[in-house]
Design a protein around this motif. Structure first.
Motif, PDB file in Angstrom:
ATOM      1  N   HIS A 382       0.130   3.247  -4.549  1.00 23.65           N
ATOM      2  CA  HIS A 382       1.239   2.925  -3.650  1.00 23.65           C
ATOM      3  C   HIS A 382       2.149   1.837  -4.210  1.00 23.65           C
ATOM      4  O   HIS A 382       3.093   1.424  -3.530  1.00 23.65           O
ATOM      5  CB  HIS A 382       0.716   2.509  -2.278  1.00 23.65           C
ATOM      6  CG  HIS A 382       0.169   3.662  -1.494  1.00 23.65           C
ATOM      7  ND1 HIS A 382      -0.087   3.595  -0.130  1.00 23.65           N
ATOM      8  CD2 HIS A 382      -0.170   4.921  -1.856  1.00 23.65           C
ATOM      9  CE1 HIS A 382      -0.575   4.751   0.292  1.00 23.65           C
ATOM     10  NE2 HIS A 382      -0.639   5.571  -0.749  1.00 23.65           N
ATOM     11  N   CYS A 383       1.847   1.345  -5.403  1.00 20.55           N
ATOM     12  CA  CYS A 383       2.668   0.303  -6.053  1.00 20.55           C
ATOM     13  C   CYS A 383       2.768  -0.953  -5.192  1.00 20.55           C
ATOM     14  O   CYS A 383       3.846  -1.548  -5.051  1.00 20.55           O
ATOM     15  CB  CYS A 383       4.069   0.821  -6.378  1.00 20.55           C
ATOM     16  SG  CYS A 383       4.097   2.313  -7.392  1.00 20.55           S
ATOM     17  N   CYS A 384       1.644  -1.377  -4.639  1.00 21.45           N
ATOM     18  CA  CYS A 384       1.641  -2.562  -3.781  1.00 21.45           C
ATOM     19  C   CYS A 384       1.574  -3.862  -4.582  1.00 21.45           C
ATOM     20  O   CYS A 384       1.835  -4.938  -4.024  1.00 21.45           O
ATOM     21  CB  CYS A 384       0.457  -2.504  -2.812  1.00 21.45           C
ATOM     22  SG  CYS A 384       0.456  -1.040  -1.723  1.00 21.45           S
ATOM     23  N   PRO A 388       8.271  -1.648  -7.862  1.00 22.02           N
ATOM     24  CA  PRO A 388       8.496  -0.380  -8.592  1.00 22.02           C
ATOM     25  C   PRO A 388       9.976  -0.074  -8.755  1.00 22.02           C
ATOM     26  O   PRO A 388      10.838  -0.651  -8.087  1.00 22.02           O
ATOM     27  CB  PRO A 388       7.806   0.653  -7.690  1.00 22.02           C
ATOM     28  CG  PRO A 388       7.921   0.076  -6.322  1.00 22.02           C
ATOM     29  CD  PRO A 388       7.841  -1.419  -6.480  1.00 22.02           C
ATOM     30  N   CYS A 394       5.574   6.567  -6.931  1.00 22.82           N
ATOM     31  CA  CYS A 394       5.321   6.007  -5.597  1.00 22.82           C
ATOM     32  C   CYS A 394       6.608   5.839  -4.799  1.00 22.82           C
ATOM     33  O   CYS A 394       6.597   5.937  -3.563  1.00 22.82           O
ATOM     34  CB  CYS A 394       4.594   4.672  -5.722  1.00 22.82           C
ATOM     35  SG  CYS A 394       5.503   3.430  -6.667  1.00 22.82           S
ATOM     36  N   VAL A 395       7.726   5.605  -5.482  1.00 20.91           N
ATOM     37  CA  VAL A 395       9.015   5.486  -4.790  1.00 20.91           C
ATOM     38  C   VAL A 395       9.550   6.868  -4.442  1.00 20.91           C
ATOM     39  O   VAL A 395      10.081   7.078  -3.338  1.00 20.91           O
ATOM     40  CB  VAL A 395      10.020   4.712  -5.667  1.00 20.91           C
ATOM     41  CG1 VAL A 395      11.394   4.671  -5.014  1.00 20.91           C
ATOM     42  CG2 VAL A 395       9.508   3.294  -5.915  1.00 20.91           C
ATOM     43  N   HIS A 400       5.337   3.556  -1.506  1.00 19.44           N
ATOM     44  CA  HIS A 400       5.452   2.097  -1.545  1.00 19.44           C
ATOM     45  C   HIS A 400       5.776   1.504  -0.183  1.00 19.44           C
ATOM     46  O   HIS A 400       5.661   0.282   0.014  1.00 19.44           O
ATOM     47  CB  HIS A 400       6.530   1.691  -2.552  1.00 19.44           C
ATOM     48  CG  HIS A 400       7.923   2.094  -2.142  1.00 19.44           C
ATOM     49  ND1 HIS A 400       8.311   3.407  -1.976  1.00 19.44           N
ATOM     50  CD2 HIS A 400       9.023   1.340  -1.868  1.00 19.44           C
ATOM     51  CE1 HIS A 400       9.580   3.457  -1.619  1.00 19.44           C
ATOM     52  NE2 HIS A 400      10.034   2.213  -1.548  1.00 19.44           N
ATOM     53  N   CYS A 403       2.275  -0.058   2.315  1.00 17.37           N
ATOM     54  CA  CYS A 403       1.410  -1.120   1.800  1.00 17.37           C
ATOM     55  C   CYS A 403       0.961  -2.097   2.879  1.00 17.37           C
ATOM     56  O   CYS A 403       0.311  -3.104   2.571  1.00 17.37           O
ATOM     57  CB  CYS A 403       2.132  -1.895   0.698  1.00 17.37           C
ATOM     58  SG  CYS A 403       2.343  -0.958  -0.836  1.00 17.37           S
TER      59      CYS A 403
END
Length: 518
Positions: A382-384, A388, A394-395, A400, A403
């Motif tokens: 989730h690119c937490c 990103p 994830c975007v 994202h 989170c």
């Protein structure tokens, strides 16, 4: 003027100067005048001495005519020294020429690997190593057209090459598994064929096993003779099988039978070329968790772009289509497992501990590997843990934005082997080199209290660059696809910077460095 005559003049001149100095010293002159006269006398003596030296080395006409006149005195001196050295070698070491002719073959090193240290002064700009616009363009193109263009180009090529009676072997079948293409291949049996894996010494670098070298040669040198398309949750890939095994045409129709029988390989998109870098880095660090991978060009792939080719391992456990993992874990259960230290020192975990069959040290190896390459799709999909870009998956999938509850985030690409469930296999190692140092994903290191000693020793040894250059030189296609040493140096710059940051993190957080032989 003879040398004896010049020597006599020099002696008489020295006597004259000495008598002049004594007369000046004996006179009753003021001290200041006396000192000035002495200084002037010394200067005159020095100038005359230099004049004699120059006159001595000036070229002279000889009756035998051995030397020509030279206007440049420094050139004359240099030639004289060279003549003296040549005479010395001829008189003292007359056996030199014979020794050189008889032992030149044995004295020359038989290693062609790159061992020179880098001559780079200014490190590469991290942002400049991979252009985001180029990454986005290729991702859009290959997602929709890569598989179909391969099939079309391959069939077009086969129709021109294969006789009518053999055309049935190139028929495309569409079973129900999702995006993998199977190719039945034969090795190139030409005696003049040179492998794309360049090993000019008696042995390969020590971080590669004999199995690795055999796999690399197989992936790089197989001649493709047939393709079949199947479906897979892994995306647009190509699976090919060597000629020593026969492909059962009924395999693909059975859901319980493996897609591949024998020795096979996956061909991924040109966009995924960092998989090859990941394989070499994994072997040099001594982790040995990735599958062998090489670069290869195919005539039936559009624009002739090189693709990463990865060995297919049928021993990997079946994966879930959603998370592509053999073990279902979320971030919360993963952190709990790290605290329990499952299977450490051979102790079986308690039933209520929530442990899986994966050994505790496997997570440390994965976290180190993922941090150096900034592979976020396994532990932080989730690119937490970083900011990103729009190009990140994830975007694009709007992950994202979820989170707020990190404990529920599912881990992906957590894969074991059927007969060795304690160890992980690192798949889909798509690293990112265009992430700046102030935007690294430190969430990948959360909960990790130990790191493997073998890998950290390589990072501290200041030989990581040299080893990577030697390793990549073996893969001719990858070396050329990265614009040779200059392009590969830029990627190594990024890894070295991240290694320094990781070592600083270890010291600052008191992370232990321990042997991990399990």
């Amino acid at each position: 003027m003879t040398s004896a005559h010049s020597g006599g003049l020099r002696i008489s001149f020295i006597r004259l100067i000495c008598s002049w100095i004594l007369r000046i010293w004996s006179r009753r002159l003021p001290k200041n005048k006396r000192n000035v006269l002495l200084i002037c006398t010394v200067c005159v003596i020095y100038v005359i001495f230099l004049a004699f030296q120059v006159a001595h080395f000036l070229p002279q006409n000889s009756s035998k005519g051995h030397h020509k006149k030279f206007k440049d005195v420094s050139t004359r001196l240099l030639i004289t020294k060279l003549e003296q050295q040549i005479l010395y070698l001829e008189n003292v070491h007359p056996e030199h020429d014979a020794l050189d002719s008889t032992t030149s073959a044995t004295l020359r090193p038989n290693v062609v690997y790159i061992t020179l240290k880098s001559k780079r002064i200014k490190p590469a700009n991290i942002r400049g190593t991979v252009k985001p616009k180029k990454r986005r363009k290729y991702a859009t193109l290959l997602k929709h057209e890569h598989s179909q263009s391969i099939i079309h180009n391959f069939n077009k090529k086969e129709k021109r090459r294969i006789p009518e009676e053999n055309k049935v072997s190139t028929t495309i079948h569409q079973p129900s598994v999702n995006g993998i293409v199977i190719l039945d291949d034969k090795r190139k049996d030409s005696g003049n064929y040179q492998s794309n894996i360049r090993i000019y010494s008696d042995s390969a670098p020590p971080w590669f096993s004999a199995e690795d070298i055999r796999a690399m040669r197989f992936l790089a040198d197989c001649r493709i003779s047939r393709i079949k398309q199947v479906q897979s949750s892994h995306g647009d890939l190509i699976l090919f099988e060597n000629d020593q095994t026969t492909l059962n045409r009924n395999i693909l129709s059975s859901a319980t039978t493996s897609v591949c029988q024998g020795k096979c390989g996956l061909i991924k998109r040109p966009l995924d070329m960092n998989e090859v870098f990941a394989f070499h880095l994994d072997r040099i660090l001594g982790l040995n968790r990735t599958l062998p991978s090489v670069s290869r060009r195919f005539e039936f792939i559009q624009d002739g772009l090189p693709c990463p080719v990865i060995l297919w391992d049928s021993a990997l456990s079946p994966t879930n289509n959603k998370t592509q993992s053999s073990v279902q874990l979320n971030w919360g259960s993963y952190q709990q497992m790290l605290k329990q230290k499952c299977w450490l020192n051979g102790r079986a975990p308690k039933a209520e501990s929530g442990c899986t069959g994966i050994h505790h040290y496997e997570w440390s190896k994965m976290a180190l590997f993922d941090f150096l390459l900034q592979i976020y799709t396994r532990l932080d999909r989730h690119c937490c843990g970083f900011k990103p870009r729009r190009e990140d998956l994830c975007v694009q999938q709007e992950l994202h934005l979820k989170c707020e509850d990190p404990a529920s985030v599912e881990l992906t690409h957590i894969v074991q082997r059927k007969l060795d469930p304690k160890h992980l296999a690192f798949i889909d190692n798509q690293g990112f080199f265009d992430r700046s140092e102030d935007n690294l994903d430190f969430k990948l290191l959360d909960g990790i209290k130990e790191f493997p000693e073998s890998a950290i020793s390589v990072l501290k040894s200041h030989r990581l660059r040299e080893k990577l250059l030697q390793s990549f030189f073996l893969d001719k296609i990858y070396w050329e696809s990265q614009s040779g040493r200059q392009g590969i140096e830029k990627l190594i710059d990024v890894i070295e910077r991240r290694a320094k940051i990781l070592l600083t993190y270890i010291n600052a957080h008191g992370v232990k460095v321990v042997p991990m032989n399990d």
